[in-house]
Design a protein around this motif. Structure first.
Motif, PDB file in Angstrom:
ATOM      1  N   VAL A  94      41.880 -10.559  70.883  1.00  0.00           N
ATOM      2  CA  VAL A  94      41.003 -11.447  71.644  1.00  0.00           C
ATOM      3  C   VAL A  94      41.580 -11.543  73.058  1.00  0.00           C
ATOM      4  O   VAL A  94      42.751 -11.887  73.239  1.00  0.00           O
ATOM      5  N   VAL A  95      40.757 -11.183  74.062  1.00  0.00           N
ATOM      6  CA  VAL A  95      41.237 -11.262  75.433  1.00  0.00           C
ATOM      7  C   VAL A  95      40.587 -12.404  76.187  1.00  0.00           C
ATOM      8  O   VAL A  95      41.056 -12.820  77.239  1.00  0.00           O
ATOM      9  N   GLU A  96      39.492 -12.890  75.617  1.00  0.00           N
ATOM     10  CA  GLU A  96      38.732 -13.959  76.258  1.00  0.00           C
ATOM     11  C   GLU A  96      37.868 -14.527  75.156  1.00  0.00           C
ATOM     12  O   GLU A  96      37.638 -13.853  74.153  1.00  0.00           O
ATOM     13  N   LEU A 125      36.668  -9.041  72.577  1.00  0.00           N
ATOM     14  CA  LEU A 125      37.784  -8.253  72.061  1.00  0.00           C
ATOM     15  C   LEU A 125      38.005  -7.044  72.944  1.00  0.00           C
ATOM     16  O   LEU A 125      37.050  -6.468  73.464  1.00  0.00           O
TER      17      LEU A 125
END
Lengths: 638, 245
Positions: free
Chosen positions: A47-49, A53
């Motif tokens: 999860v980057v934000e 993903l």
């Protein structure tokens, strides 16, 4: 070497660098019998934000402990199933500044913190003056969560790759079926290694081996050089591996020898565990700039400070890299929606960075510089928490390391000892901090200056290191080498180990009987060795609580198993955390002592086990196993 | 069907947002080029010495005005477009803790993945470079130095964020200003011929812009079931000691 799939299910070798700040997984296919080993770094979905993903080669070793709302939110749904205490990776790392109570960072460093209960729910760590967060977990659980993420990411990616193949050739590839090598700092004590294994077991990785990180860096370099490495290193060379990561600095020395015509590598010394790394440098720059902003009446909130630290990292790499400008502008945005009015402007000059970073962290020192590294017990009271290095000078720690081992290695490497210190002939850099090339340059200069004072040639730098991914790549290469072929670094245990034995002497009121140290494992004992400690019998207390003391030494290479040290100085033996344990005797109810001998076992995995064996009874004699396990301890007061 | 209408509007909206982000990215990049920075100085000198009229004239002659105004004009046009297409979709203020009164986009289906990816790219560009905040802010009242400072931070973030996800290469290897021959049968998608070509190619001209191509793009993937229309959450900070029960 081609192996039939039926012989071993492990068609892939995998290396995992479970770092303090970042983790990396590398893998290679050894099943197809292809000529060159192609080591690849896994793109790790994370999860980057919120709700987004991405696959990245690096997984930040950060864990955001989810609240109930977050556990069920689709914004954090990963493409695989599985229980997890929270969210691992880039998003979690980013939240550390605005939600410090919910993010676990640097769990690895806690694994070697002797004074806390390492299996207790102590993270995220807060000082006594803060309210404890609602949810906390143990360092082992946090490490397990990161490893579990890596395992599921690997299985997921492999399944996706298999899905592209014709159905009849598809295989199920799971990480727990593969040959996995996990890297740990060379300076990790037996307990920290044991805890790392326990985290791996929790993460469903039963089958793995440990490898020291500086050795992994050497393996990565060997893998990248192929057979050409023999042109770069020859008999008599002494290689210093200087691994400066985000949170730690790890030093090792590897000697090159000629054994009947073949070159052989042996790891001859490892440094202490230094909680000092690139993050400290970025923080130092950020604090410097924050101070300047404060003079102008500007205050930064946590979010802005994180942006400042990130900007400082970039600026450091630019200003300490090739073709650096004299000055670099930095802009820090406001946290709210208004950007244009609220942006803070400042600039960082090359001169400032050189002064703060090079002079602060890598000062020039003469070979005979006086070094006082204060021990952590100097102060009567110290805030619990990670024992960060008080002295930020990496060159001073280096010089201390080279001096500490000079005496011990004088017999083995006489040509490399001069002026009270060891002088390596080659340097291999590792770790993201060394991306700022002036840092590596300053280390090289320091070594050259010391060599010059001693009348020796300066050390040369080995090129071709992949600073960020080397540990994982090297670990995968090592896993392949273990399957056959290729050079292996010899070395065995990095330190010698001792148990404390109370001496038999008439009791003196008011005085505890002095403790002698019995050497149970000599330095350099290879993995997978079982050793019966020779010497006199000792009495083991059974049926009641018994307290064991343990010691380790990196600087006594000549001690043999069975040697009993009557006296030693605190500088040469480090005490490990003691163990309180109750051994029960099935036959006897009351407390008593049993005459036992000791057996030491360095496991194939890379851990250490001790066993007490009853002297009477021969083969069928009773045995008590003493693993370096975690125990409940009273915290600061103990 | 109401659903498909909403979906169409959502797609238009996301397209518009992507366009917006690209325009801003270009503007920010352009403003930070050294030659433009020089123009900026000339403009400000002219403003000081000759007043607004002179400053405007200088700005008009150089390209500064264009790049400064582009991020303002495009949202304006976009808003007008949205208004006239009858599917205006303005985000109402979100009340912390309460349900968002905005109608969400329908859950992303397979076909919608690309759209979701574009929206999530925007979300990432907002998080890493504050792109939406920058574009949505009214910069009229600020001087160029203030705009420039913010642009610098946004530019640094955008540059990193784009570099991590898109591999950009110029379409033409020549430097701007070199002589170029346009062969017969050229690909109009790769080469735009401007000026006054006569008859049939080959023509001879000067390279004005070498073009761009994205050789690789790696979009973020929306998590399953996530509402892709959410670009940045509302943020509420709870002070210490007020954590509640």
């Amino acid at each position: 070497m081609s192996s039939l799939p039926s012989e071993s299910k492990a068609t892939l070798v995998v290396g995992i660098d479970l770092g303090t700040t970042n983790s990396v997984l590398a893998w290679a296919d050894i099943g197809d019998g292809a000529s060159a080993l192609e080591i690849r770094v896994l793109g790790i979905p994370q999860v980057v934000e919120l709700g987004a993903l991405e696959e990245r080669p690096i997984l930040a070793s950060a864990l955001l402990l989810s609240r109930d709302e977050e556990m069920t939110s689709s914004a954090f749904r990963l493409p695989w199933q599985g229980e997890a205490p929270g969210i691992v990776g880039a998003f979690a790392a980013r939240r550390a500044n605005d939600a410090p109570d919910a993010v676990v960072l640097s769990a690895k460093s806690w694994l070697c913190q002797k004074r806390v209960n390492r299996e207790g729910a102590i993270l995220p760590w807060v000082g006594d003056d803060h309210e404890a967060p609602q949810r906390r977990i143990s360092p082992v659980e946090a490490q397990a969560a990161i490893l579990a993420h890596l395992r599921r990411a690997f299985d997921f990616k492999m399944a996706a790759m298999q899905a592209e193949r014709p159905i009849e050739t598809r295989e199920t590839i799971c990480l727990d079926q593969m040959d996995v090598v996990l890297t740990v700092p060379a300076s990790f004590d037996p307990e920290a290694r044991e805890l790392t294994l326990r985290a791996a077991e929790r993460a469903g990785l039963g089958n793995l081996r440990l490898l020291e990180e500086p050795q992994a860096a050497v393996y990565a370099w060997l893998a990248s050089r192929g057979e050409d490495w023999r042109h770069d290193l020859g008999p008599g060379d002494l290689l210093l591996v200087c691994d400066v990561g985000g949170g730690t600095t790890d030093l090792s020395l590897v000697a090159v020898r000629d054994e009947q015509g073949a070159l052989e590598l042996e790891r001859v010394a490892v440094g202490e565990h230094l909680l000092l790394g690139g993050d400290n440098i970025d923080l130092a720059l950020a604090h410097h700039l924050r101070g300047r902003l404060a003079l102008e009446g500007n205050r930064l909130d946590g979010w802005q400070f994180r942006a400042l630290v990130a900007a400082c990292r970039d600026a450091k790499e630019r200003l300490l890299g090739p073709d650096a400008p004299a000055e670099l502008p930095i802009a820090i945005l406001a946290r709210g929606r208004r950007l244009v009015g609220g942006t803070l402007r400042l600039s960082l000059s090359r001169e400032e960075v050189e002064r703060i970073v090079l002079d602060g962290f890598l000062p020039e020192l003469p070979l005979d510089a006086a070094i006082h590294v204060s021990g952590e017990d100097d102060l009567g009271l110290q805030e619990m928490g990670l024992p960060y290095e008080r002295d930020p000078a990496i060159t001073r720690h280096m010089l201390r390391f080279l001096r500490r081992h000079a005496e011990a290695l004088a017999g083995h490497l006489p040509a490399r000892v001069a002026g009270g210190a060891l002088h390596p002939t080659a340097i291999l850099f590792n770790g993201g901090a060394m991306r700022a090339s002036a840092l590596a340059g300053r280390v090289t200069e320091a070594l050259a200056a010391w060599a010059q004072t001693a009348g020796l040639e300066p050390a040369r730098v080995l090129a071709g290191a992949d600073l960020a991914h080397a540990c994982a790549r090297g670990a995968a290469y090592y896993a392949a080498v273990r399957r056959g072929g290729g050079v292996r670094i010899r070395g065995g245990t990095a330190r010698s180990f001792y148990v404390g034995v109370a001496s038999a002497q008439p009791a003196v009121p008011g005085q505890a009987p002095p403790t002698k140290a019995l050497c149970v494992v000599p330095r350099g004992l290879e993995d997978g060795t079982r050793l019966s400690v020779p010497g006199s019998e000792i009495g083991l207390r059974v049926g009641g609580k018994a307290r064991f003391r343990f010691f380790a030494s990196a600087t006594r290479p000549d001690d043999r198993a069975g040697w009993l040290l009557d006296e030693w100085d605190a500088a040469s033996l480090d005490e490990l955390s003691p163990l309180e344990i109750r051994f029960d005797d099935a036959g006897v109810d009351e407390e008593g002592r049993v005459a036992v001998g000791l057996e030491a076992h360095t496991t194939e995995v890379g851990t250490l086990e001790l066993e007490f064996v009853e002297r009477q009874g021969g083969e069928s004699g009773r045995r008590w196993r003493l693993a370096f396990e975690v125990r409940e301890r009273g915290g600061a007061t103990s | 069907m109401e659903g498909s209408a909403a979906e169409g509007a959502g797609r238009r909206f996301s397209l518009f947002l992507v366009l917006l982000s690209l325009v801003t990215a270009v503007s920010a990049a352009m403003l930070l080029r050294p030659q433009v920075a020089r123009h900026l100085e000339t403009v400000s000198t002219a403003l000081k010495e000759g007043g607004f009229g002179a400053g405007f004239e200088v700005a008009l002659r150089s390209e500064v005005l264009l790049w400064l105004l582009l991020p303002v004009l495009v949202p304006l046009l976009g808003a007008l477009f949205a208004l006239f297409s009858g599917s205006s979709r303005r985000a109402s203020p979100v009340v912390a803790g309460g349900p968002a009164p905005v109608a969400a986009l329908p859950p992303v289906d397979r076909q919608g993945l690309a759209q979701g990816g574009a929206l999530k790219l925007l979300a990432v560009l907002q998080e890493e470079a504050r792109l939406i905040d920058f574009v949505q802010e009214n910069i009229e009242g600020y001087d160029d130095a203030e705009v420039g400072a913010a642009a610098r931070a946004v530019h640094a973030g955008l540059r990193k964020a784009l570099a991590a996800r898109v591999r950009l290469v110029p379409l033409h290897e020549g430097e701007e200003g070199v002589a170029v021959e346009i062969p017969p049968g050229f690909d109009p998608e790769r080469l735009r011929v401007s000026g006054h070509p006569r008859g049939n190619p080959p023509w001879h001209g000067v390279l004005v812009h070498p073009g761009w191509q994205a050789l690789e793009i790696r979009l973020p993937v929306p998590t399953e079931g996530a509402d892709a229309s959410l670009l940045a959450p509302a943020e509420v900070e709870v002070p210490e000691g007020k954590g509640g029960a």
